[in-house]
Design an enzyme around this catalytic site. Structure first.
Site, PDB file in Angstrom:
ATOM      1  N   SER A 131       0.860  -1.184   0.000  1.00 43.58           N
ATOM      2  CA  SER A 131       0.000   0.000   0.000  1.00 43.58           C
ATOM      3  C   SER A 131       0.891   1.228   0.000  1.00 43.58           C
ATOM      4  O   SER A 131       2.035   1.172   0.480  1.00 43.58           O
ATOM      5  CB  SER A 131      -0.891   0.009   1.246  1.00 43.58           C
ATOM      6  N   TYR A 152      -2.714  -1.584  10.284  1.00 42.02           N
ATOM      7  CA  TYR A 152      -2.759  -1.811   8.830  1.00 42.02           C
ATOM      8  C   TYR A 152      -1.522  -1.206   8.181  1.00 42.02           C
ATOM      9  O   TYR A 152      -0.815  -1.866   7.403  1.00 42.02           O
ATOM     10  CB  TYR A 152      -4.023  -1.199   8.231  1.00 42.02           C
TER      11      TYR A 152
END
Length: 250
Positions: A139, A152
């Site tokens: 990400s 996350y």
């Protein structure tokens, strides 16, 4: 070298969002694609709505489930040469709330242990192929964290680091290691499907496929939208970008 067609591709985490979209795009380009997921009803819907996409049940938070999927695929698809570790979860955490620990542990299990376990399970088979690919999915938040989702962001940073080491250890082998680095994309992840600040899913997939075709030897797949995060440190913008992300969800 990752060719855009002619592969046998397993994508655990392909029942929705980027995973499903990538499965459909790769299938349309002449690849054999197996979508993996926990929810058998979603797998059944994929088989019905998208003839030609195969499915296998797999829970990437369960080591035994990963092993069972590997064994099933070795029998059904002995030519499997591409693993895309798509499965992941993203949940907000308030570190002052004791419930945040449950979110954190679940996130580490799925987002970090899951890909590591998948690589461990499938690597022997991939190394036996004349050419093979492992694609991890990190990400832009691996490079600047979203404070609303601390674990996350941390798991994606850890997976980026793991991917770099994996590539070095497998250099000289037949296995190419690629890191897919998405920005915010309009998917159900964090309810971003209607977020005007997120990238449209089809637009993202179009750019990813173009990048894969343009440079089969690429180590990272970086659409233009993710470079705001990816290059923040190198361009001296880290504090600025962290400040922008700190206002998200506040």
């Amino acid at each position: 070298m990752m060719n855009i067609s002619g592969n046998t591709v397993f994508i655990p985490g392909a029942t929705s969002g980027i995973g499903l979209g990538l499965a459909l795009r790769l299938h349309a380009r002449g690849n054999t694609v197996i979508a993996g997921g926990r929810r058998t009803e979603l797998l059944a819907r994929i088989r019905t709505e998208h003839p030609g996409i195969a499915t296998v049940a797999v829970d990437t938070a369960d080591l035994a489930s990963i092993a069972a999927a590997r064994d099933e695929l070795a029998e059904r698809y002995p030519a499997l040469d591409t693993l895309i570790t798509m499965a992941g979860i993203m949940e907000p955490e308030d570190v002052r709330d004791r419930a945040a620990l449950d979110v954190a542990e679940r996130t580490v299990t799925v987002n970090l242990l899951g890909p590591v376990r998948l690589v461990s399970a499938f690597l022997p088979g991939l190394l036996a192929r004349p050419e093979a690919t492992i694609m991890t999915v990190t990400s832009g938040l691996a490079y600047v964290p979203l404070p609303l989702t601390p674990t996350y962001s941390a798991t994606k940073a850890a997976l980026h680091s793991y991917t770099e080491s994996l590539r070095v250890q497998l250099s000289g082998s037949t296995v190419q290691v690629v890191e897919l680095v998405p920005p915010a994309v309009r998917t159900a992840l964090m309810h971003q499907q209607d977020d005007p600040h997120a990238m449209a899913l089809d637009e993202y997939l179009d750019e990813v496929m173009a990048l894969l075709e343009a440079d089969p030897k690429a180590e990272q797949i970086l659409v233009e939208r993710v470079k705001f995060l990816r290059n923040a440190v190198a361009e001296g913008r880290y504090r600025e970008v962290l400040g922008v992300l700190s206002g998200y969800g506040a």
